[in-house]
Design an enzyme around this catalytic site. Structure first.
Site, PDB file in Angstrom:
ATOM      1  N   TYR A  53       0.844  -1.114  -0.063  1.00 22.27           N
ATOM      2  CA  TYR A  53      -0.236   0.145   0.022  1.00 22.27           C
ATOM      3  C   TYR A  53       0.984   1.367   0.048  1.00 22.27           C
ATOM      4  CZ  TYR A  53      -3.838  -3.102   1.016  1.00 22.27           C
ATOM      5  OH  TYR A  53      -4.741  -4.026   1.066  1.00 22.27           O
ATOM      6  N   LYS A  68       3.537 -15.579   2.156  1.00 21.77           N
ATOM      7  CA  LYS A  68       3.369 -16.372   0.824  1.00 21.77           C
ATOM      8  C   LYS A  68       4.660 -16.633   0.338  1.00 21.77           C
ATOM      9  CE  LYS A  68       0.664 -17.557  -2.492  1.00 21.77           C
ATOM     10  NZ  LYS A  68      -0.290 -18.975  -2.613  1.00 21.77           N
ATOM     11  N   ASP A  95      -5.065  -6.701   5.886  1.00 19.66           N
ATOM     12  CA  ASP A  95      -6.441  -6.156   5.565  1.00 19.66           C
ATOM     13  C   ASP A  95      -7.468  -6.952   5.377  1.00 19.66           C
ATOM     14  OD1 ASP A  95      -8.221  -4.403   4.589  1.00 19.66           O
ATOM     15  OD2 ASP A  95      -6.968  -3.618   2.918  1.00 19.66           O
TER      16      ASP A  95
END
Ligand code: NAD
Length: 356
Positions: A143, A192, A248
């Site tokens: 972000y 990940k 989020d």
């Protein structure tokens, strides 16, 4: 002199109604547990635009920086929907988070026993009471990374960059390990790492920091697996720590397990002890002023404040236990179920005070 200075940002819509109930409850715990609280109010959001022209006046930032903690109601509403993007009430929210350096977002996903029926997850999957804490990194990652538009093979394209530095990962990991130490000493780090280099650095760093916390049992999950595990076996989790974007999504998923937006508290922490505490719901303009808003998310945010910023864990427990007791018999309209008694915002605040 008071023991704690708290700034109240009541905001818009139902904000003032629910913060007033939370203040009543904080005063009651202060009286019972022998500490004193001094309040100051400051403007944020639509009410700040009306009074000063901007959603986050400098005075608000100064007051919040000097406080031991900040309690926020909610901001926004149709009245300010025509404001330009950078002057909307929600811009004030992002502004205050940035100004206070709030890098760790704590979102509990809790099901109170009397509200089990409201969860979209089946009883037999939930098992006993559910209590998960999601720790989301709030000021780094994709972000905030480099982003832009360019041309690729003659076609318009766009990119965003996920990047984390070791100190950023270390500090959020320590927040999560510290929390796990205060809870069931179990931490799940979500990444990940099978695909992303930034996730591999995340995992290496979390493993290194885990050596400082030998009592905490650490495991790792890929984010896609974690999203599944939250709905098929949520009881396996205690604390979850993850990046900004994964947090989020996962924190919204986990919070919905509880089944009611009016019940969900949150905390955002900076370096040091202070923090900003708020319900996760918005200003609910559709019910503002009707006396029907559920104040429990804000009251539970005060419990988090007592636990994480003010070092009053017993007072925090007292609030959470009082909420659980009151819910057996009384409900605001949003969580009403047959066999319970419907009460107003104000009555709910009083009931929690009486149960403390
Ligand atoms: P909302 O969370 O305000 O409301 C969604 C629905 O939930 C509404 O039907 C509302 O009545 C209900 N609801 C919310 N809180 C409740 C409570 N405590 N008790 C009972 N019912 C409750 O979301 P929205 O309608 O999408 O947004 C309304 C305004 O709030 C918008 O201006 C939005 O930008 C703003 N907003 C602010 C925040 C914040 O301040 N942190 C967060 C989300 C939205």
């Amino acid at each position: 002199m008071s023991d704690y200075k708290i700034v109240l940002l009541k905001g818009d819509g139902i904000g003032p109604e629910i913060v007033n109930q939370a203040v009543k409850v904080l005063d009651k715990t202060a009286e019972k547990f022998g500490f004193t609280v001094e309040y100051d109010e400051a403007l944020l959001g639509g009410c700040a635009i009306d009074a000063t022209g901007v959603p986050l006046p400098d005075e608000t930032v100064e007051k919040c920086k000097k406080a031991d903690s900040v309690l926020l109601g909610a901001v926004g509403g149709p009245k300010w929907d025509t404001q330009p993007g950078n002057n909307r009430p929600e811009a004030g929210l992002l502004g205050i988070r940035g100004a206070l350096g709030l890098f760790a977002n704590l979102r509990p996903a809790v099901i109170f026993e009397p509200l089990k029926g409201a969860s979209p997850i089946k009883d037999e999957i939930i098992g006993g009471a559910l209590d998960i804490m999601i720790v989301r990194e709030l000021t780094g990652g994709i972000y905030f990374g480099e982003k832009g538009r360019k041309e690729v093979n003659g076609n318009p394209a766009a990119y965003d960059t996920e990047m984390y530095s070791v100190p950023e990962i270390e500090r959020i990991a320590r927040v999560a390990f510290d929390l796990a130490m205060k809870r069931n000493k179990k931490l799940t780090s979500v990444d990940k790492a099978n695909v992303l280099e930034s996730s591999r650095l995340w995992r290496e760093t979390v493993i290194r920091i885990s050596k400082e916390y030998p009592e905490v049992e650490l495991n790792h999950l890929y984010v896609d697996n974690c999203a599944m595990q939250l709905v098929i076996n949520p009881g396996q989790f205690d604390v979850i720590v993850t990046s900004n974007i994964f947090g989020d999504i996962l924190s919204d998923e986990a919070s919905m397990i509880s089944g009611s937006i009016g019940m969900l508290a949150s905390a955002s922490l900076s370096e040091g002890k202070s923090g900003l505490y708020e319900p996760i719901h918005g200003s609910a303009p559709d019910i503002a002023g009707l006396g029907v808003a559920n104040p429990l998310a804000t009251i539970l945010s005060v419990a988090m404040m007592l636990r994480y910023s003010l070092d009053q864990p017993k007072a925090a427990d007292a609030i959470e236990n009082a909420v659980s007791t009151v819910l057996k018999e009384y409900r605001t309209p949003d969580i009403y179920a047959e066999g319970t008694k419907k009460v107003s915002t104000d009555e709910m605040g009083d009931l929690v005070c009486n149960a403390i």
